[in-house]
Design a protein around this motif. Structure first.
Motif, short mmCIF file in Angstrom:
data_model
loop_
_atom_site.label_atom_id
_atom_site.label_comp_id
_atom_site.label_asym_id
_atom_site.label_seq_id
_atom_site.Cartn_x
_atom_site.Cartn_y
_atom_site.Cartn_z
N THR A 159 23.90 -72.88 -15.45
CA THR A 159 23.09 -72.58 -16.64
C THR A 159 23.89 -71.79 -17.65
N GLU A 160 24.62 -70.76 -17.19
CA GLU A 160 25.37 -69.92 -18.10
C GLU A 160 26.60 -70.64 -18.65
N LYS A 161 27.19 -71.53 -17.85
CA LYS A 161 28.30 -72.33 -18.36
C LYS A 161 27.83 -73.21 -19.52
N ILE A 162 26.66 -73.82 -19.35
CA ILE A 162 26.11 -74.65 -20.43
C ILE A 162 25.87 -73.80 -21.67
N SER A 163 25.31 -72.61 -21.49
CA SER A 163 25.02 -71.73 -22.63
C SER A 163 26.29 -71.31 -23.35
N MET A 164 27.32 -70.96 -22.60
CA MET A 164 28.57 -70.53 -23.21
C MET A 164 29.25 -71.69 -23.94
N ARG A 165 29.20 -72.87 -23.37
CA ARG A 165 29.78 -74.03 -24.03
C ARG A 165 29.00 -74.37 -25.29
N PHE A 166 27.68 -74.25 -25.22
CA PHE A 166 26.84 -74.48 -26.40
C PHE A 166 27.22 -73.52 -27.52
N MET A 167 27.35 -72.23 -27.21
CA MET A 167 27.65 -71.25 -28.24
C MET A 167 29.05 -71.44 -28.83
N THR A 168 29.98 -71.90 -28.01
CA THR A 168 31.31 -72.21 -28.53
C THR A 168 31.24 -73.39 -29.49
N LEU A 169 30.49 -74.43 -29.11
CA LEU A 169 30.34 -75.59 -29.98
C LEU A 169 29.66 -75.23 -31.30
N VAL A 170 28.66 -74.35 -31.22
CA VAL A 170 27.95 -73.94 -32.44
C VAL A 170 28.91 -73.25 -33.40
N VAL A 176 28.47 -78.14 -40.04
CA VAL A 176 28.18 -79.57 -40.23
C VAL A 176 26.91 -80.00 -39.50
N HIS A 177 26.78 -79.55 -38.26
CA HIS A 177 25.67 -80.01 -37.42
C HIS A 177 24.64 -78.88 -37.23
N HIS A 178 23.43 -79.12 -37.72
CA HIS A 178 22.37 -78.11 -37.68
C HIS A 178 21.31 -78.40 -36.62
N ASN A 179 21.38 -79.54 -35.98
CA ASN A 179 20.33 -79.95 -35.06
C ASN A 179 20.72 -79.73 -33.61
N VAL A 180 19.73 -79.32 -32.80
CA VAL A 180 19.97 -79.08 -31.37
C VAL A 180 20.41 -80.35 -30.67
N SER A 181 19.92 -81.49 -31.13
CA SER A 181 20.22 -82.76 -30.46
C SER A 181 21.72 -83.05 -30.40
N PHE A 182 22.45 -82.69 -31.46
CA PHE A 182 23.90 -82.91 -31.47
C PHE A 182 24.57 -82.17 -30.32
N TYR A 183 24.19 -80.92 -30.12
CA TYR A 183 24.82 -80.08 -29.09
C TYR A 183 24.39 -80.52 -27.69
N ALA A 184 23.13 -80.93 -27.55
CA ALA A 184 22.67 -81.43 -26.26
C ALA A 184 23.43 -82.69 -25.86
N GLU A 185 23.61 -83.60 -26.82
CA GLU A 185 24.35 -84.83 -26.55
C GLU A 185 25.81 -84.52 -26.22
N SER A 186 26.39 -83.57 -26.92
CA SER A 186 27.79 -83.21 -26.67
C SER A 186 27.98 -82.63 -25.28
N LEU A 187 26.93 -81.98 -24.77
CA LEU A 187 27.00 -81.34 -23.44
C LEU A 187 26.40 -82.22 -22.35
#
Length: 265
Positions: A159-170, A176-187
């Protein structure tokens, strides 16, 4: 800190939705967190969870204490190194850290510098110095968590790995990307799973974290007078300057122009 001698004063000074960091210099303070009682005495450091409540303090209690909105703790780092780690640490407190005397002395000194700069009116760089000492305390806290907590908590569960990767991607793609869906798809996870992981890690929704990151980028860009509001809106991938202005005002209560003017005073 002017009054930390009673349970009532704690409830006034510690907002459960904020990030609150406490170092006990003397005396003892007792928290109830769920079914567990947590006692803090000399040399104990604790990021107070939003589920914890003070139930008793001793008359000799003396503490170093800071409290701020989680958004502030996350967006006002002077460096973006350690992306993800600090966000998770400011989201909850995994354990009580028992400091060495050297560590205590250093932290007391940092808190003292921060307090002096907050009440000082003799420097044109007061705000910058306040942020500097605030961030030094935050980074010191993060380092101590890593040093003292290696055998107490696994900061690298899925869970925390996903969160840290999400925050790095953000941080990399929020312009450019404002939608949660982009980050979910990337992960390669669902929006629901990502949202739950992020909220559990840092106490805010994935959407709100993206918005905070965009505002943080906007602050930096608005400090550059060579860029127009329209250019900044385009850089942040808004349809037009009105969309950017409405977004900025919704989150800051100021228009971009008003914020820029405030920087000059």
């Amino acid at each position: 800190m002017t009054d930390f001698k009673s349970v009532k004063s704690r409830k006034t000074l510690m907002n459960p939705d904020w990030f609150s960091l406490l170092v006990v210099v003397s005396g003892t303070i007792y928290f109830m967190d769920g079914a567990s009682t947590v006692s803090l005495s000399h040399g104990d450091m604790y990021a107070v969870p939003n589920t914890a409540e003070v139930i008793r303090v001793t008359p000799s209690l003396k503490v170093c204490f800071i409290s701020c909105k989680r958004d502030f703790a996350i967006t006002n780092r002077f460096s973006k190194s350690g992306i993800g780690y600090i966000e998770i640490l400011t989201g909850y407190s995994p354990f009580v850290i028992s400091l060495t005397q050297t560590e205590i002395s250093y932290l007391i000194e940092l808190f003292g510098f921060l307090k002096k700069k907050i009440i000082s009116r003799d420097s044109i760089f007061q705000e910058e110095m306040v942020l500097l000492y605030f961030n030094l305390i935050l980074y010191e806290f993060s380092g101590l968590c890593y040093k003292h907590g290696e055998n107490k908590i696994d900061l690298h569960c899925r869970t925390e790995k996903i969160s840290m990767r999400f925050m790095t991607l953000v941080q990399q793609h929020c312009t450019v990307h404002h939608n949660v869906s982009f980050y979910a798809e990337s992960l390669f996870v669902s929006k629901g799973h990502l949202g739950k992981a992020v909220r559990n890690a840092i106490g805010m929704s994935a959407k709100h974290y993206i918005e905070v990151a965009i505002i943080s980028e906007a602050y930096t860009l608005l400090a550059n007078d060579d860029l127009t509001i329209t250019q900044i809106g385009e850089h942040l991938n808004f349809r037009n300057s009105s969309s950017f202005s409405n977004f900025f005002k919704k989150h800051t209560k100021l228009t971009p122009t008003q914020y820029r003017l405030n920087l000059k005073f």
